[in-house]
Design an enzyme around this catalytic site. Structure first.
Site, PDB file in Angstrom:
ATOM      1  N   ASP A 295       8.152  -5.985 -14.759  1.00 51.29           N
ATOM      2  CA  ASP A 295       6.743  -5.676 -14.479  1.00 51.29           C
ATOM      3  C   ASP A 295       6.359  -4.334 -15.097  1.00 51.29           C
ATOM      4  O   ASP A 295       5.695  -3.513 -14.466  1.00 51.29           O
ATOM      5  CB  ASP A 295       6.501  -5.667 -12.965  1.00 51.29           C
ATOM      6  CG  ASP A 295       5.013  -5.689 -12.602  1.00 51.29           C
ATOM      7  OD1 ASP A 295       4.196  -6.112 -13.452  1.00 51.29           O
ATOM      8  OD2 ASP A 295       4.667  -5.284 -11.478  1.00 51.29           O
TER       9      ASP A 295
ATOM     10  N   LYS B 163       5.617   3.708   0.895  1.00 47.45           N
ATOM     11  CA  LYS B 163       5.165   2.361   0.549  1.00 47.45           C
ATOM     12  C   LYS B 163       5.292   1.505   1.806  1.00 47.45           C
ATOM     13  O   LYS B 163       6.393   1.271   2.297  1.00 47.45           O
ATOM     14  CB  LYS B 163       6.013   1.792  -0.590  1.00 47.45           C
ATOM     15  CG  LYS B 163       5.543   0.448  -1.087  1.00 47.45           C
ATOM     16  CD  LYS B 163       6.343   0.037  -2.314  1.00 47.45           C
ATOM     17  CE  LYS B 163       5.808  -1.217  -2.953  1.00 47.45           C
ATOM     18  NZ  LYS B 163       6.544  -1.540  -4.187  1.00 47.45           N
TER      19      LYS B 163
ATOM     20  N   VAL C  95       0.849  -1.177   0.000  1.00 53.83           N
ATOM     21  CA  VAL C  95       0.000   0.000   0.000  1.00 53.83           C
ATOM     22  C   VAL C  95       0.896   1.242   0.000  1.00 53.83           C
ATOM     23  O   VAL C  95       1.869   1.306   0.743  1.00 53.83           O
ATOM     24  CB  VAL C  95      -0.921   0.018   1.250  1.00 53.83           C
ATOM     25  CG1 VAL C  95      -1.837   1.219   1.230  1.00 53.83           C
ATOM     26  CG2 VAL C  95      -1.709  -1.258   1.342  1.00 53.83           C
ATOM     27  N   VAL C  96       0.549   2.218  -0.833  1.00 53.07           N
ATOM     28  CA  VAL C  96       1.334   3.454  -0.925  1.00 53.07           C
ATOM     29  C   VAL C  96       0.485   4.621  -0.428  1.00 53.07           C
ATOM     30  O   VAL C  96      -0.673   4.765  -0.821  1.00 53.07           O
ATOM     31  CB  VAL C  96       1.812   3.714  -2.370  1.00 53.07           C
ATOM     32  CG1 VAL C  96       2.618   5.002  -2.452  1.00 53.07           C
ATOM     33  CG2 VAL C  96       2.642   2.542  -2.883  1.00 53.07           C
TER      34      VAL C  96
END
Length: 148
Positions: free
Chosen positions: A111, A17, A1-2
């Site tokens: 990614d 983060k 989660v940021v």
């Protein structure tokens, strides 16, 4: 989660983060270790800047420069963007500069997607982000077979 946060010392807006360290026996997740070790070695205008790593009880925080727009949000909110070849080329060039820098430092991102390409609205600078799946590459330790 940021999370969006403010640095109390510099008053600068930052991105935090959060990484949970729930399993005491497992320690820091390998994705976090990779992201930290790779990003602290790389400094380039087209790669998100890792400013600090903070460890508190059962949590690890990665402190990044704050960029509130990713390429996916930009394309969704500005459909005319894809019709402007000059801007598309400018963004693509910056993305390729970041990738070339990674490869010159023997890092594969693994990614790349619009959500992991952040945009600095002030400068229109594109930055590669989320190196959790990235890998350093080198001479393979073992030989792989050519058969599947």
């Amino acid at each position: 989660v940021v999370y969006k946060a403010r640095d109390r010392v510099t008053n600068e807006t930052i991105a935090l983060k959060k990484i949970r360290l729930e399993q005491e026996d497992e320690g820091v997740p390998s994705t976090a270790i990779r992201e930290i070790s790779l990003l602290k070695e790389m400094q380039h205008r087209n790669i998100v800047r890792l400013q600090d790593v903070v460890h508190s009880e059962k949590r690890l925080y990665l402190v990044f420069e704050y960029l509130d727009l990713d390429l996916k949000k930009h394309m969704d909110s500005s459909p005319e963007f894809v019709k402007d070849p000059r801007q598309v080329k400018m963004f693509l060039y910056q993305m390729l500069c970041g990738i070339a820098y990674c490869h010159s430092h023997r890092v594969l991102h693994r990614d790349l997607k619009p959500q992991n390409l952040l945009i600095d609205r002030r400068t229109n600078c594109v930055k590669l982000a989320d190196f959790g799946l990235a890998r350093a590459f080198g001479i393979p330790v073992r030989t792989f077979t050519h058969e599947v």
